[in-house]
Design an enzyme around this catalytic site. Sequence first.
Site, mmCIF file in Angstrom:
data_model
loop_
_atom_site.group_PDB
_atom_site.id
_atom_site.type_symbol
_atom_site.label_atom_id
_atom_site.label_comp_id
_atom_site.label_asym_id
_atom_site.label_seq_id
_atom_site.Cartn_x
_atom_site.Cartn_y
_atom_site.Cartn_z
ATOM 1 N N LYS A 90 0.859 -1.192 0.000
ATOM 2 C CA LYS A 90 0.000 0.000 0.000
ATOM 3 C C LYS A 90 0.897 1.244 0.000
ATOM 4 C CE LYS A 90 -4.304 0.974 2.459
ATOM 5 N NZ LYS A 90 -4.912 0.857 3.785
HETATM 6 C C1 E4P Z 1 -8.268 1.204 4.244
HETATM 7 O O1 E4P Z 1 -7.525 0.832 3.388
HETATM 8 C C2 E4P Z 1 -8.225 2.571 4.805
HETATM 9 O O2 E4P Z 1 -6.985 2.851 5.372
HETATM 10 C C3 E4P Z 1 -9.329 2.705 5.810
HETATM 11 O O3 E4P Z 1 -10.525 2.236 5.221
HETATM 12 C C4 E4P Z 1 -9.495 4.111 6.327
HETATM 13 O O4 E4P Z 1 -10.642 4.154 7.140
HETATM 14 P P1 E4P Z 1 -10.946 5.336 8.172
HETATM 15 O O5 E4P Z 1 -11.210 6.568 7.384
HETATM 16 O O6 E4P Z 1 -12.147 4.869 8.935
HETATM 17 O O7 E4P Z 1 -9.719 5.478 9.033
#
Ligand code: E4P
Length: 217
Positions: free
Chosen positions: A83
């Site tokens: 990522k």
């Molecule tokens: C997933 O890949 C993201 O990092 C995550 O969904 C972010 O979610 P949040 O906005 O609830 O922290």
Amino acid sequence: MKFFIDTADLAEIRALANSGLLDGVTTNPSLIAKSGRDFKEVIKEICAVVPGPVSAEVAGTEYDQIMAEANVLRKIADNVCIKVPLTPDGLRACRHLSDDGTLVNVTLCFSPAQALLAAKSKAAFISPFVGRLDDIGWDGMQLIADIVEIYENYGFRTEVLVASVRNPVHVIEAAKMGAHVATLPPSVLRMLFNHPLTDKGLAAFLADWAKTGQTII
Ligand code: E4P
């Protein structure tokens, strides 16, 4: 639509993996911090539980550092998905890693223009954050509609991974738009099962069954 689970909590992942509904896992530095676990260890354990892509996020922001970290992370297991942040250096790393056969999830996407750049960088997944847009009074789901339309126009193979999901409405709207994946907090995945008429109907069927005095086995 594929379901990923958005957590680094192994107990939650194991419990939901048994459901047969999980196609992958996403983590981020905040979820790793919340788990209190060693990052590489927890990713290795998750990869052993869920065979689909498991997103592990780099902490570096400059190309060389991103690549060095990605080289460590992608050796953990075959299903690690690297990522990277949606920045010029992140997308440069995305292109390089993707050309090298590594799955890349480009994160922190908040605009269609950013999503277009990620697709041109050959990302396997783009992660638009719908909840965080809603939180500031923007329309998170409109971003999903725009990205799906743009990707379809050009036949991009990058999958739209709806992230920052807050509720089942986000999931259903994303499914109607044709988004490929939604990554769900465990609580939201459990909410998808629920309907009061299901509970009421089941209670009535069980009460009537008891009246018959029969058993099936
Ligand atoms: C997933 O890949 C993201 O990092 C995550 O969904 C972010 O979610 P949040 O906005 O609830 O922290």
